[in-house]
Design a protein around this motif. Structure first.
Motif, PDB file in Angstrom:
ATOM      1  N   ASP A 127      26.520  14.057  11.221  1.00 24.03           N
ATOM      2  CA  ASP A 127      25.936  15.251  10.630  1.00 24.03           C
ATOM      3  C   ASP A 127      25.168  15.997  11.716  1.00 24.03           C
ATOM      4  O   ASP A 127      24.069  15.609  12.092  1.00 24.03           O
ATOM      5  N   GLY A 128      25.783  17.044  12.265  1.00 25.17           N
ATOM      6  CA  GLY A 128      25.126  17.854  13.273  1.00 25.17           C
ATOM      7  C   GLY A 128      25.416  17.458  14.700  1.00 25.17           C
ATOM      8  O   GLY A 128      24.895  18.061  15.632  1.00 25.17           O
ATOM      9  N   GLY A 129      26.234  16.408  14.918  1.00 23.37           N
ATOM     10  CA  GLY A 129      26.609  16.047  16.278  1.00 23.37           C
ATOM     11  C   GLY A 129      25.811  14.914  16.886  1.00 23.37           C
ATOM     12  O   GLY A 129      25.962  14.620  18.079  1.00 23.37           O
ATOM     13  N   LYS A 130      24.959  14.265  16.108  1.00 21.07           N
ATOM     14  CA  LYS A 130      24.195  13.135  16.628  1.00 21.07           C
ATOM     15  C   LYS A 130      25.116  11.966  16.980  1.00 21.07           C
ATOM     16  O   LYS A 130      26.246  11.881  16.515  1.00 21.07           O
ATOM     17  N   ASP A 131      24.602  11.045  17.806  1.00 26.75           N
ATOM     18  CA  ASP A 131      25.343   9.810  18.057  1.00 26.75           C
ATOM     19  C   ASP A 131      25.435   8.980  16.781  1.00 26.75           C
ATOM     20  O   ASP A 131      26.430   8.302  16.542  1.00 26.75           O
ATOM     21  N   ALA A 132      24.376   9.013  15.983  1.00 20.91           N
ATOM     22  CA  ALA A 132      24.391   8.312  14.704  1.00 20.91           C
ATOM     23  C   ALA A 132      25.444   8.942  13.791  1.00 20.91           C
ATOM     24  O   ALA A 132      25.529  10.161  13.669  1.00 20.91           O
ATOM     25  N   ALA A 133      26.266   8.100  13.155  1.00 24.59           N
ATOM     26  CA  ALA A 133      27.364   8.613  12.340  1.00 24.59           C
ATOM     27  C   ALA A 133      27.540   7.775  11.084  1.00 24.59           C
ATOM     28  O   ALA A 133      27.138   6.607  11.031  1.00 24.59           O
ATOM     29  N   VAL A 183      32.437  21.932   3.937  1.00 30.11           N
ATOM     30  CA  VAL A 183      32.108  22.870   2.854  1.00 30.11           C
ATOM     31  C   VAL A 183      32.009  22.127   1.529  1.00 30.11           C
ATOM     32  O   VAL A 183      31.064  22.325   0.758  1.00 30.11           O
ATOM     33  N   ALA A 184      32.973  21.244   1.268  1.00 30.89           N
ATOM     34  CA  ALA A 184      32.993  20.513  -0.003  1.00 30.89           C
ATOM     35  C   ALA A 184      31.777  19.619  -0.170  1.00 30.89           C
ATOM     36  O   ALA A 184      31.264  19.444  -1.284  1.00 30.89           O
ATOM     37  N   GLU A 185      31.309  19.047   0.947  1.00 30.07           N
ATOM     38  CA  GLU A 185      30.197  18.098   0.866  1.00 30.07           C
ATOM     39  C   GLU A 185      28.871  18.687   1.339  1.00 30.07           C
ATOM     40  O   GLU A 185      27.848  17.992   1.364  1.00 30.07           O
ATOM     41  N   ASN A 186      28.904  19.992   1.728  1.00 27.66           N
ATOM     42  CA  ASN A 186      27.703  20.686   2.183  1.00 27.66           C
ATOM     43  C   ASN A 186      27.009  19.934   3.315  1.00 27.66           C
ATOM     44  O   ASN A 186      25.802  19.711   3.297  1.00 27.66           O
ATOM     45  N   ARG A 187      27.798  19.518   4.309  1.00 25.00           N
ATOM     46  CA  ARG A 187      27.269  18.812   5.477  1.00 25.00           C
ATOM     47  C   ARG A 187      27.842  19.447   6.746  1.00 25.00           C
ATOM     48  O   ARG A 187      28.953  19.993   6.737  1.00 25.00           O
ATOM     49  N   ASN A 188      27.099  19.362   7.824  1.00 26.89           N
ATOM     50  CA  ASN A 188      27.564  19.903   9.103  1.00 26.89           C
ATOM     51  C   ASN A 188      28.321  18.812   9.856  1.00 26.89           C
ATOM     52  O   ASN A 188      27.885  18.310  10.889  1.00 26.89           O
ATOM     53  N   TRP A 189      29.490  18.434   9.314  1.00 26.98           N
ATOM     54  CA  TRP A 189      30.213  17.292   9.859  1.00 26.98           C
ATOM     55  C   TRP A 189      30.795  17.575  11.241  1.00 26.98           C
ATOM     56  O   TRP A 189      31.408  18.609  11.480  1.00 26.98           O
ATOM     57  N   VAL A 190      30.613  16.612  12.138  1.00 25.11           N
ATOM     58  CA  VAL A 190      31.265  16.602  13.440  1.00 25.11           C
ATOM     59  C   VAL A 190      32.109  15.330  13.499  1.00 25.11           C
ATOM     60  O   VAL A 190      31.608  14.226  13.309  1.00 25.11           O
TER      61      VAL A 190
END
Length: 694
Positions: A161-167, A134-141
């Motif tokens: 961001d969103g569950g990708k392998d890339a992090a 919420v603080a960073e407005n990202r869909n963090w996984v």
């Protein structure tokens, strides 16, 4: 022909689609594929098509009177407050990552052993991922953290961001429970990072043009110092662009001492070269290609062998675990002498291993049943002592301690709720700590282990979970699950929601232990690779036929399910023998095997399947590629295909194109694409029903 599901396709594809479908699958060239536009992951047309498919699928499923009841039952099991909180054993206590309806993205938290053993553990929050998102407005996984030992105060957190392998990778102060101001921060990418010391990292990532392999992984390792921009990082090793990837190597013991640094070249998904850095330059280790350094224990370096090896006239069999005296190995890695730790018997395989402060703990499979052992090195030899955990279960290591000889095990089978056991080797204390709540009534079911005979005469074991009072008249609705790839083993585990939603209805569930998997070690895997990959599909079909032969079920009552490589398995089964099945669930699948090396991380799996760019290998892939096997004039079991837009491992085009082709053929199907979630469907906004392996 019903093409209503293709309304979002560009108009120009209609003629090409008609022409392509009239050709034989073995001659259908890429240029004639009318659904290539669906390979554009974030393309406006492709996403519009996916969203339209989602609406249709949800509209049908949610209108079923059973939907809401099943949905709520599954959710109640998955979000149960009293389900097991799995922990790691760290220097500052027991840590857990927890998700529920109030913490959708999850909280990273810790407690003490004493509190964990109580009925109501008291948890201290380390990081609230929902609040961070919420603080960073990202869909963090949250994808885990790697500590700087021995203090374990600083760690590197991986956030997708969103569950990708890339992090993204960010430095975090575990004690202060905050990100380190001006600490290490690596922007999003498929990357591997290892601590050397508090001011130094080894990093493999995208360094710019020409630094990624065909599979999209890095092959250049650099040394990054604190406060140093990425552009100033010093290159210390370079693999080859034809590799799968190259990753850093840091050999560190339980006390935090680094004994060697280097790099691992993953030449393929099953072959690797190890290079260690020495004062006089790098040395390539003289290990076989199919070998892996798996850790340090009792002052010895551990290596697992996926092929037979005979150094210095001493033979070690495939699947063996060997060790080197660490001091001798450090002095001269090329001349150190290896000794045997464990060598599997004919129906055995090494399932898992980890080290405590002074000991090595192994879990060993025998005929797909597992047991745990303590291994101790003393007076020049390893000795093994069994740990008396419950029998006829799947035993796996869930945590070990670097500071003491303590471990935790997960114990499970299909009908018995999963439990956590604590073991202290020093005091020989062994006790059950936690048991997951009962999710379904298992009193009416039993588990059998049968064997089917595959096309080449090999016996293929499978587990059947069935009603006790089964009449064996072919009437039991049965769901058959399999994987069969990348040396991954399917082992008994509590069925949870499957038990509630499927078994309690009087149905049966089957798990097939196919070649290509790891249930009987590396040779079981290697029997179904490349030119022999059809063996996996033959094994699966043999199990289906055996279920029908025994009159456990019938084709009208038999469905199949699998994900990723298992999605390819299901695709091959329903296109090769569609008359055996009546439904299929295909999750994040591989499907177009003639283009798989150009989609997602596909090029990293050439060792598993072969390379369609090479004529000989293309011929064996073409013989089973499910996408091309969807042809006019055949009737296929209605599949439910699930994919994810954010899946950067198995490209969503595999599932998209399969659904589009079925629609063009007028075949029934369901399709749902999780717009977030990645390969494991972990993104918060998505709704689903499901190593560098697929």
């Amino acid at each position: 022909m019903n093409t209503s599901r293709l309304s979002a396709a560009p108009p120009s594809t209609a003629r090409a689609m008609s022409m392509a479908l009239s050709q034989e699958p073995t001659t259908m060239a890429t240029a004639n594929d009318p659904f290539l536009w669906l390979e554009d992951i974030e393309g406006q047309g492709a996403l519009a098509w996916a969203r339209a498919e989602n609406e249709k699928t949800l509209g049908v499923l949610q209108s079923d009177p059973r939907y809401r009841r099943f949905y709520e039952q599954a959710l109640s099991i998955l979000q149960a407050k009293d389900r097991i909180a799995y922990v790691s054993l760290g220097r500052r206590g027991l840590e857990n990552f927890w998700q529920d309806e109030n913490h959708v993205r999850g909280i990273w938290r810790r407690t003490t052993l004493e509190s964990y053993c109580s009925q109501d553990p008291q948890w201290e929050t380390i990081l609230d991922v929902d609040a961070l998102a919420v603080a960073e407005n990202r869909n963090w996984v949250f994808q885990g953290a790697s500590y700087l030992r021995p203090e374990e105060r600083l760690c590197l957190i991986h956030l997708s961001d969103g569950g990708k392998d890339a992090a993204s990778v960010r430095e975090f102060d575990h004690e202060a429970k905050s990100f380190v101001a001006d600490g290490f921060h690596l922007p999003e990418g498929k990357q591997t990072v290892s601590w050397v010391d508090g001011d130094t990292l080894l990093v493999a990532r995208d360094w710019g043009e020409g630094s990624l392999t065909q599979a999209g992984y890095p092959f250049v390792v650099k040394e990054l110092k604190r406060a140093q921009p990425l552009s100033r990082a010093r290159e210390i090793f370079r693999g080859e662009p034809t590799d799968v990837q190259t990753v850093p190597l840091v050999l560190r013991d339980s006390e935090g001492q680094v004994h060697a640094t280097g790099a691992i070249r993953a030449i393929s998904s099953v072959e690797r070269d190890y290079v260690v850095f020495r004062p006089n330059g790098p040395i390539k280790l003289n290990l076989p290609k199919k070998a892996a350094i798996v850790g340090l224990a009792s002052g010895r370096l551990l290596v697992e062998l996926d092929e037979e090896w005979e150094p210095d006239h001493v033979r070690f069999g495939t699947g063996s675990l060997i060790s080197y005296d660490l001091a001798e190995w450090k002095q001269d890695p090329l001349r150190a002498k290896a000794s045997l730790v464990f060598q599997p018997g004919p129906r055995q395989a090494l399932s898992g291993l980890s080290s405590t402060r002074n000991l090595l703990i192994l879990t060993i499979l025998e005929n797909v049943q597992s047991k745990a052992f303590v291994y101790k090195y003393d007076q020049g030899a390893w000795s093994a002592t069994p740990i008396q955990l419950p029998q006829h279960t799947n035993v796996s290591l869930s945590a070990t301690s670097d500071q003491a000889d303590q471990a935790m095990f997960t114990v499970s089978n299909y009908l018995r709720p999963t439990s956590i056991w604590y073991f202290d080797a020093e005091t020989q204390k062994l006790e059950g700590l936690k048991t997951t709540p009962t999710a379904f009534d298992a009193s009416n079911h039993v588990v059998d282990q049968f064997e089917a005979t595959s096309r080449d005469g090999t016996s293929i074991p499978y587990f059947l979970v069935r009603p006790k009072n089964a009449r064996f008249d072919g009437a039991i609705p049965t769901l058959l699950y399999g994987y069969g790839g990348f040396q991954a083993s399917l082992l008994p585990s509590y069925l949870g929601p499957v038990g509630r939603l499927w078994l309690e209805q009087g149905n049966a569930y089957v798990v097939a232990n196919l070649r290509g998997g790891g249930e009987f070690g590396p040779q079981w895997h290697q029997a179904a690779q490349g030119a022999t990959k059809q063996t996996t599909w033959d094994d699966f079909i043999a199990v289906a036929e055996d279920l029908i032969r025994r009159k456990i079920t019938s084709p009208r009552r038999l469905g199949v399910i699998g994900g990723s490589q298992g999605g390819l398995l299901v695709g091959a089964a329903i296109t090769q023998r569609p008359e055996l099945f009546n439904a299929a669930i295909i999750q994040v699948p591989l499907f177009d095997m003639l283009r798989y090396t150009s989609l997602g991380a596909g090029a990293s799996w050439i060792a598993e399947y072969g390379d369609p760019a090479i004529a000989e290998q293309r011929s064996w892939i073409e013989a089973y590629s499910p996408y091309q096997k969807l042809i006019p004039g055949k009737t296929y079991p209605a599949p439910f295909i699930l994919t994810s837009t954010k899946d950067d491992r198995v490209h969503p085009a595999h599932g998209r194109k399969a659904a589009a082709r079925l629609a063009a053929l007028g075949q029934p199907y369901f399709y749902y694409e999780n717009i977030d979630g990645g390969h494991s469907a972990r993104g918060q906004s998505g709704r689903t029903c499901a190593s560098t392996s697929a």
